[in-house]
Design an enzyme around this catalytic site. Sequence first.
Site, PDB file in Angstrom:
ATOM      1  N   GLY A 164       0.828  -1.185   0.000  1.00 13.71           N
ATOM      2  CA  GLY A 164       0.000   0.000   0.000  1.00 13.71           C
ATOM      3  C   GLY A 164       0.864   1.237   0.000  1.00 13.71           C
ATOM      4  N   MET A 199       1.646   3.162   2.399  1.00 10.04           N
ATOM      5  CA  MET A 199       2.519   3.337   3.551  1.00 10.04           C
ATOM      6  C   MET A 199       3.538   2.218   3.713  1.00 10.04           C
ATOM      7  SD  MET A 199       0.187   4.854   6.630  1.00 10.04           S
ATOM      8  CE  MET A 199       1.572   4.640   7.736  1.00 10.04           C
ATOM      9  N   ASP A 256     -10.496   5.650   7.983  1.00 13.47           N
ATOM     10  CA  ASP A 256     -10.245   5.076   6.659  1.00 13.47           C
ATOM     11  C   ASP A 256     -10.980   3.755   6.479  1.00 13.47           C
ATOM     12  OD1 ASP A 256      -9.212   5.163   4.101  1.00 13.47           O
ATOM     13  OD2 ASP A 256      -7.309   4.231   4.633  1.00 13.47           O
TER      14      ASP A 256
END
Length: 586
Positions: free
Chosen positions: A22, A24, A140
Amino acid sequence: MEHGDGRLVAGRYRLLGLLGEGSMGAAWRAHDEHMRRDVALKQLRLPATGTHQRDVLVARMEREARAAGGLRHPNIITVYDQFRDEDDLPWIVMELVPGPSLAGLLQSAGPLSPEEAARIGAHVAEALAVAHGEGVVHRDIKPGNILLEKDRSIITDFGIAVLEDATTALTATGTIVGTPAYLAPEQIRGESATPASDLWSLGATLYTAVEGRAPFQAPNTAALLFAISRAEPEPPRNAGPLTSVLQSLMNPDPAGRPTAEEAAALLNDSSPAPAPARVRTAPAPAYPVFASCGPPLEGHTNVIRAVAFSPDGRHLASGDRDGTVRLWDVERRTLAAPPVLAHTTVADSVAFSPDGRLLASSGDHAIRLWDAATLAPAAEPLHGHTHGVRSVAFSPDGLLLASGGTDGTVRVWDMNSPAPVSVFEHPGWVLSVAFSPDGRLLAGGGSEGVIRLWDMTAHAPFGLPVQDHAGSVARVAFSPDGRLLAGCGSDRTVRLWDAASLAPVGGPLGENDGWVLALAFSPDGRLLAAGGEEGAVRLWDPVARTPLDQVLKADDGSVEALAFSPDGSLLVAGGGDQVLRLWRLR
């Protein structure tokens, strides 16, 4: 590290393969060589330049571990540990969920039925209720952050979660935090995210689940954000009974949205369980019937005090009064490993870890941990009780181990640490401990006829002590759905309480000709088995509170230990005749 090349991280985590990537970082499948279980490792990925951004991302990931690690719920990802590597970058160690994400399921199988979407949504709402109660806003919620495993829908990725008591902002003014398609309108307007924002995101997620597309479509991010800020999605076409719930979740006014608790109730009402009679081709018998399953398992030389099935049902562990623990192969009906003299006194309790890798036993002052396949010592004994340890139980997530002893204490151990995280006082000897199926409650019963409960979220007492037994409480057990708490003991009774209110559910179940020493619920909750001094196993329907006609007899001696196999097809009893008797459901 582009592949699971077997590299050892932090001296204990063996990388096995890449699970996903992802913005991050990356998630890895790994094996924890210390605890002997597979885990998921999240590794931070940093931009090529910018020390400030590096510091922000490091702080955000460490906050993810704190935010998720402080929450306990079956539908919230379990965080085991966090550490920094040789480059001073953080990693998070989490439970490994083998199932797909909701996003992956939608991509491979297409939209869900309203009922299935409501079921998943109810799980997420229940988890959010716990998070919001602890001051954590996820910020999120989206299909990619909901993992699916059998009957669980698990929220993950708390990397941008907000703690209400946080003192340092981790995002600069004007930075978009979250996934644009699932951001609540107020977040786009620059307002702070609140629990109501998570509920809007949940509504958008469930909209996507039934429609196969997000509620707002636009050619670019700017247009998408503008569309969401107007908060007028196209009405869903496939939501059916879920339509009104989606509308309430995606109310433009945050104050008009339901709370997480209210949303869970609405979603549960939208996903009724199918009536069993509709899928049966013929009427089922009112109650199951058990038949003897071959000759007894022999080998113990003293009274059998403890039995437990492994989570996969392939092995059976037993402990006796001379301190010996044995491990049996259920299918072959033979010993799976040489017996071990586990304790200098009685082996009073045995329990498998939920992942099936460890076996805990208790008897003398220590709790001993064994490799569940070989009975080789798996870790150093846990010391802390000053007298004999009479009972052990793993929490459903395997992170904790509870023990009760004749020193009048219940101790809760972190499986990654040799020291107890909590010590609870209990009147008299503690003879039995049990976790509720969701891990939120811990019950302990003892020699003074008292059952105490503790809230494992706060590690504090829950409700008032239950004192309905007239004698010692030999065993306590929760029903599989967590609604009932059962206890039995020297007053020759089996009693039931509502696990939420601790109010008695009727009077004692039937009559017994002696102390009741063992209890076990069947995995489906339809049966409650109890045995004791009379040398028989009696069966009840715990909901209807009615006894079954069938009584399972042992040839000689008391029944002191009972267990159902994980699939409910077998019932085992051990006791004074020093053999294990098995009955099969027919």
